[in-house]
Design a protein around this motif. Structure first.
Motif, PDB file in Angstrom:
ATOM      1  N   LEU A 119       0.833  -1.198   0.000  1.00  0.00           N
ATOM      2  CA  LEU A 119       0.000   0.000   0.000  1.00  0.00           C
ATOM      3  C   LEU A 119       0.869   1.250   0.000  1.00  0.00           C
ATOM      4  CD1 LEU A 119      -1.927  -2.298   0.963  1.00  0.00           C
ATOM      5  CD2 LEU A 119      -3.099  -0.566   2.338  1.00  0.00           C
ATOM      6  N   ARG A 120       0.452   2.254  -0.744  1.00  0.00           N
ATOM      7  CA  ARG A 120       1.170   3.535  -0.769  1.00  0.00           C
ATOM      8  C   ARG A 120       0.876   4.354   0.478  1.00  0.00           C
ATOM      9  NH1 ARG A 120      -2.450   7.632  -2.473  1.00  0.00           N
ATOM     10  NH2 ARG A 120      -0.691   9.027  -2.850  1.00  0.00           N
ATOM     11  N   LEU A 121      -0.265   4.077   1.115  1.00  0.00           N
ATOM     12  CA  LEU A 121      -0.674   4.727   2.358  1.00  0.00           C
ATOM     13  C   LEU A 121      -1.167   3.642   3.303  1.00  0.00           C
ATOM     14  CD1 LEU A 121      -2.858   7.614   0.857  1.00  0.00           C
ATOM     15  CD2 LEU A 121      -0.584   7.892   1.864  1.00  0.00           C
ATOM     16  N   PRO A 122      -0.927   3.761   4.591  1.00  0.00           N
ATOM     17  CA  PRO A 122      -1.473   2.770   5.525  1.00  0.00           C
ATOM     18  C   PRO A 122      -2.987   2.901   5.615  1.00  0.00           C
ATOM     19  CG  PRO A 122      -0.460   4.587   6.726  1.00  0.00           C
ATOM     20  CD  PRO A 122      -0.135   4.803   5.276  1.00  0.00           C
ATOM     21  N   PHE A 123      -3.678   1.759   5.620  1.00  0.00           N
ATOM     22  CA  PHE A 123      -5.133   1.753   5.730  1.00  0.00           C
ATOM     23  C   PHE A 123      -5.509   1.240   7.110  1.00  0.00           C
ATOM     24  CE2 PHE A 123      -9.260  -0.573   4.647  1.00  0.00           C
ATOM     25  CZ  PHE A 123     -10.030   0.568   4.830  1.00  0.00           C
ATOM     26  N   ARG A 124      -6.070   2.124   7.925  1.00  0.00           N
ATOM     27  CA  ARG A 124      -6.450   1.738   9.280  1.00  0.00           C
ATOM     28  C   ARG A 124      -7.965   1.644   9.375  1.00  0.00           C
ATOM     29  NH1 ARG A 124      -6.379   5.303  14.720  1.00  0.00           N
ATOM     30  NH2 ARG A 124      -7.442   3.787  16.021  1.00  0.00           N
ATOM     31  N   PHE A 125      -8.433   0.502   9.849  1.00  0.00           N
ATOM     32  CA  PHE A 125      -9.863   0.310  10.107  1.00  0.00           C
ATOM     33  C   PHE A 125      -9.971  -0.402  11.442  1.00  0.00           C
ATOM     34  CE2 PHE A 125      -8.193  -3.225   7.771  1.00  0.00           C
ATOM     35  CZ  PHE A 125      -8.807  -4.365   8.282  1.00  0.00           C
TER      36      PHE A 125
END
Length: 476
Positions: free
Chosen positions: A22-28
């Protein structure tokens, strides 16, 4: 079951993987994803006259969604999903009489869940296997018939029969054939942009260097580039923190938003905790416009107790959609009794489940229950076969918007061989563009053009030749 639905054997199923960074961290919720594998499936079917066809499918293996047990590592989660795929392959390719596409699914559905339970896998994990394999099988069947997904479903090429093996007894009196014929696939759909918990709201929010790839890294930059008017906002369960963050988001999207959805991501322990958040949400003056545009909230209660709590008093204040707790074919019915009126369509849970739940919504409308609805949700679908098949599904279901987040967190097809990127761009020119060094989804004024997805196949167009299988990391 309709006689027109062709019967066939499933001769071979193969899997391959690619790592996606991922180019950006995805936080859920409590999880943050920075990389994970994407699995590809190839299925070869054989008809009575000996001819064969091959189809394909693809899906990300997102950790900490299918099974949120904190004792399991990301690698443990990946292993669970691989096991689900292998178990389904063994069942689908075992010696048996020829069957329809639906028949292959229905014949193994209950046994697959039981096998998963014995192995310690929950129903969401177990459903991952048939979800991918059924798509690859249908792709092969559509290619053989020369039909796109929408035409195949509306003509019941699969032989959908909710009464087969008693999988959906609540639809016993429902005219499934008429429902299938009535669907009119959309040619455009709005992309509902996900705002993850680690996302920057404005460019000035970045404390570390943003990716130098030419793509937007903040919400305000996303809106400026893609023109989104539909948004999905993640909640953390921290009321004060969420309200402050929603107020900052509202400053950016209030002028342009047409529709907002909230995702509770199972962050609330019980109805009282969620009611407390709603009280504060509705009382906040800075959020009046955002609240007025909010269509529903997705899965606020943790899955362990969600389908044991009566939420009807809360649902009267804001419609609720069941997602993680929609783990089996009968979950939506149980959720409705507790106040949930919406259910997610997610390709990783199986497109047949989406079809059955859409039929339930139609049946409810016919009986005067107009509140029931289906919503298209994402699991960071990636450009290529995965996103195409999910878009073909929601287009046929007639949904006006669908959550799309893979294009924001991953740099399109940048990690794929150039020849593969070019092949997808040539075959699906309305859906993709080449920009900032890679082929990626083309989003204009917040919308996606789906016109190329109606070609033969399950949104593929040709027998897997656009994919460079030899460039995969593993092949098993």
């Amino acid at each position: 079951m309709p006689n027109a639905a062709p019967r066939f054997h499933i001769e071979e199923i193969r899997f391959a993987e690619r790592d996606v960074v991922l180019r950006l961290p995805f936080r859920f919720g409590a999880a943050t994803v920075t990389s994970c594998p994407q699995v590809y499936v190839r299925a070869r079917i054989r008809f009575a006259d000996g001819r064969t066809r091959e189809g394909c499918a693809a899906e990300m293996m997102i950790p900490k969604w299918f099974d949120k047990n904190p004792a399991l590592s990301n690698e443990d989660n990946f292993a669970q999903l691989r096991q689900a795929l292998s178990t389904t392959r063994d069942a689908y390719t075992a010696p048996a009489p020829a069957n329809t596409a639906w028949g292959h699914f229905a014949s193994h559905y209950v046994d697959g869940l039981d096998a998963g339970q014995r192995a310690g896998r929950n129903p969401l994990v177990s459903s991952y296997g048939p979800a991918l394999i059924d798509r690859a099988v249908l792709d092969a069947l559509c290619l053989d018939a020369g039909l796109g997904f929408g035409a195949a479903m509306s003509s019941d090429l699969c032989g959908v029969d909710p009464n087969h093996h008693g999988l959906a007894p609540d639809l016993a009196g429902f005219d499934m054939g008429a429902f299938l014929r009535a669907q009119r696939p959309r040619h455009r759909i709005a992309a509902r942009h996900t705002v993850g918990l680690a996302d920057a709201i404005r460019d000035a929010d970045w404390t570390a260097p943003a990716p130098h790839d030419g793509l937007p890294s903040s919400l305000e930059a996303v809106v400026a580039r893609y023109g989104h008017r539909h948004f999905k906002l993640k909640l953390s369960g921290d009321d004060a923190g969420d309200l402050a963050r929603l107020a900052r988001i509202a400053e950016v999207i209030d002028p342009v938003a047409e529709c907002v959805t909230l995702d509770g991501n199972e962050q609330y322990a019980d109805a009282a905790a969620f009611a407390h958040f709603l009280d504060a949400l509705f009382a906040e003056p800075a959020l009046r416009t955002l609240v007025a545009k909010t269509a529903f909230i997705e899965q606020p209660i943790q899955r362990a107790t969600a389908l044991a709590l009566d939420m009807r008093h809360i649902a009267s204040r804001m419609p609720m959609l069941v997602d993680e707790s929609d783990s089996t074919l009968d979950s939506f019915g149980a959720a409705q009794a507790l106040g949930y009126t919406g259910v997610s369509s997610k390709s990783c849970k199986g497109f047949y489940k989406s079809v059955i739940n859409a039929a339930r919504c139609a049946q409810g409308h016919a009986r005067g229950g107009s509140a029931l609805f289906l919503s298209g949700e994402d699991l960071t679908m990636q450009a290529g076969i995965g996103v195409q098949q999910d878009l073909a599904l929601v287009a046929w279901l007639g949904l006006a918007h669908v959550e799309r987040n893979g294009h924001h967190y991953v740099n399109g097809m940048a990690a794929l061989p150039a020849e593969e990127q070019s092949a997808f761009l040539a075959r699906h020119a309305p859906l993709y563009e080449h920009s900032d060094g890679a082929t990626r989804l083309r989003i204009v004024r917040g919308e996606l053009d789906l016109s190329s997805l109606h070609a033969p196949g399950f949104a593929t167009g040709v027998e897997g030749s656009d994919i460079q299988w030899d460039a995969m990391r593993t092949n098993w």
